[in-house]
Design an enzyme around this catalytic site. Structure first.
Site, PDB file in Angstrom:
ATOM      1  N   HIS A   1       0.969  -1.348  -0.087  1.00 58.05           N
ATOM      2  CA  HIS A   1       0.067   0.051  -0.181  1.00 58.05           C
ATOM      3  C   HIS A   1       0.847   1.493   0.154  1.00 58.05           C
ATOM      4  O   HIS A   1       2.073   1.194   0.310  1.00 58.05           O
ATOM      5  CB  HIS A   1      -0.894  -0.055   1.242  1.00 58.05           C
ATOM      6  CG  HIS A   1      -0.102   0.000   2.540  1.00 58.05           C
ATOM      7  ND1 HIS A   1       0.644   1.090   3.049  1.00 58.05           N
ATOM      8  CD2 HIS A   1       0.159  -0.974   3.269  1.00 58.05           C
ATOM      9  CE1 HIS A   1       1.303   0.740   3.998  1.00 58.05           C
ATOM     10  NE2 HIS A   1       1.158  -0.415   4.455  1.00 58.05           N
TER      11      HIS A   1
ATOM     12  N   GLU B   1      -1.912  -7.345   7.611  1.00 57.97           N
ATOM     13  CA  GLU B   1      -0.541  -7.072   8.305  1.00 57.97           C
ATOM     14  C   GLU B   1      -0.528  -7.913   9.651  1.00 57.97           C
ATOM     15  O   GLU B   1      -1.480  -8.248  10.101  1.00 57.97           O
ATOM     16  CB  GLU B   1      -0.395  -5.709   8.495  1.00 57.97           C
ATOM     17  CG  GLU B   1       0.900  -5.337   8.947  1.00 57.97           C
ATOM     18  CD  GLU B   1       2.210  -5.595   8.036  1.00 57.97           C
ATOM     19  OE1 GLU B   1       2.315  -6.756   7.703  1.00 57.97           O
ATOM     20  OE2 GLU B   1       2.969  -4.751   7.860  1.00 57.97           O
TER      21      GLU B   1
END
Ligand SMILES: *[C@@H]1O[C@H](CO)[C@@H](O)[C@H](O)[C@H]1NC(C)=O
Ligand SMILES: *[C@@H]1O[C@H](CO)[C@@H](O)[C@H](O)[C@H]1NC(C)=O
Ligand SMILES: *[C@@H]1O[C@H](CO)[C@@H](O)[C@H](O)[C@H]1NC(C)=O
Ligand SMILES: *[C@@H]1O[C@H](CO)[C@@H](O)[C@H](O)[C@H]1NC(C)=O
Ligand SMILES: *[C@@H]1O[C@H](CO)[C@@H](O)[C@H](O)[C@H]1NC(C)=O
Length: 359
Positions: free
Chosen positions: A108, A212
């Protein structure tokens, strides 16, 4: 919290896709096939590497299928590579127990939590700020992108458009994303307004396995599913995806063992259920580090907005039993902003006043 089976927590059944019959009840062994991308070469320095300078890293080389596919040398590198990958999957040498996929893994763009870690310094970030939801001006409980983060995603959008239109890069068969907003927003911008084939639309599947590392940091806490869909209207959720985050713990970190297992599990899931060869994944620094490790790829740390392709070989093997492992461990932080935060002394919590003993 000892050794629970991950699959009972993460419902891994996919959105209606084909399945790999030969892998049924077996294990899958995954490996990186080297010799196709610059990022696999030991001589390539990951630090400062930018896909934009290197055609995503695709090596300029020939493939055994070139002679028949491209006798007049008019095809592009990507078109010839696509033909070779297709041969590896569909040629008569393949007995159905081996699958090849090109995984294009993107981190990202910069999020507000990344900016805040730089702003406060890592020690103070870790011991106090990261467990807050923000600081009044910036918000980092499931943060969005900073302006720099949007720029990184726009850059990827421009580059993909150019690769598809001018370089014959194959369109993705499937898209996957982590369920954190910084990834759904990055994917949304990265793949916006591209002329994609009607049978391969941009409609990413969100999988918990791509999120994550679930530390106590609020940036690793995800938003509810209804809200996530608003960040990327074409989002599809894997079966069993819960409305609210049931995996993140405010006072415990996910262990490395758990993180590694779920990275392997989500990759197995994609290989077992997705027939496509060209796969896009939008995820995170730590998550991509784990995925690459599971693929036997050399370490290749990505900065925000960076993208790495990997040719992966998956083989069906006999199952081996796995050991139990601890999934989460407690993690404490300061109760108020720390006194110091610098590399030398680290984080020093402000002492909490000892309550006076009433007599
Ligand atoms: C392959 O050649 C093209 C054209 O010369 C170049 O732009 C690209 O960077 C090269 N790729 C690699 C990985 O060296
Ligand atoms: C909050 O953090 C951001 C970085 O994410 C920083 O730019 C901003 O100045 C901080 N605000 C305050 C009030 O310290
Ligand atoms: C879902 O998340 C959004 C954004 O954080 C929030 O505004 C909304 O109230 C949440 N919905 C529920 C039912 O909690
Ligand atoms: C996502 O993409 C859609 C369609 O391009 C757009 O309407 C929407 O505003 C985008 N959302 C975000 C959060 O960028
Ligand atoms: C939990 O994870 C955070 C973020 O990586 C780290 O700062 C903290 O030290 C970890 N806690 C423990 C007990 O390892």
């Amino acid at each position: 919290m000892k050794g629970y089976v991950l699959s009972s927590l993460l419902a891994l059944a996919p959105v209606a896709l084909a399945s790999w019959a030969e892998a049924e009840g077996k294990d899958i062994s995954l490996s990186t096939v080297r010799g196709y991308f610059l990022q696999d070469e030991d001589s390539t320095n990951p630090s400062g590497f930018d896909y934009i300078n290197w055609n995503f890293g695709l090596l300029n080389r020939t493939y055994p299928t070139d002679a028949r596919f491209d006798p007049d040398h008019s095809a592009t590198q990507w078109q010839r590579f696509e033909r070779w990958v297709s041969y590896l999957n569909n040629g008569c040498q393949n007995d159905g127990k081996t699958r090849f996929k090109v995984l294009v893994l993107g981190r990202h763009g910069e999020g507000w939590h990344n900016a805040a870690e730089s702003f406060y310094g890592t020690p103070a970030w870790n011991c106090y700020w990261a467990v807050q939801t923000g600081n009044g001006t910036a918000h980092w409980d499931d943060p969005w992108l900073t302006p720099a983060g949007y720029s990184e995603a726009f850059k990827a959008n421009t580059y993909f458009r150019q690769r598809f239109e001018e370089h014959g890069m194959p369109f993705f068969d499937s898209y996957y994303t982590s369920p954190l907003s910084r990834c759904t927003v990055t994917a949304n911008v990265t793949f916006a307004d591209l002329a994609l084939p009607a049978d391969r639309p941009f409609s990413p599947i969100v999988k918990e396995g791509f999120r994550e590392g679930m530390t106590v940091h609020t940036c690793n806490h995800r938003s509810n599913a209804t809200y996530l869909r608003s960040t990327l209207p074409s989002l599809r959720f894997e079966e069993g995806f819960t409305e609210f985050d049931e995996l993140w713990h405010a006072d415990e970190n996910e262990t490395d063992e758990h993180f590694a297992h779920r990275a392997k599990e989500v990759l197995d899931d994609v290989f077992a259920t997705d027939d496509g060869a060209w796969i896009s994944v939008t995820a995170h620094s730590g998550a991509i580090t784990q995925l690459l490790r599971q693929l036997g790829h050399r370490p290749f740390r990505l900065s925000t907005g960076q993208i790495i392709p990997v040719l992966v070989k998956a083989e069906v093997i006999d199952p081996t039993p796995t050991d139990d492992y601890v999934s989460y461990t407690p993690s404490a932080t300061c109760k108020s902003p720390p006194i110091t935060s610098n590399a030398a002394s680290g984080c020093v919590c402000t002492p909490t006043p000892t309550p006076a003993l009433g007599l």
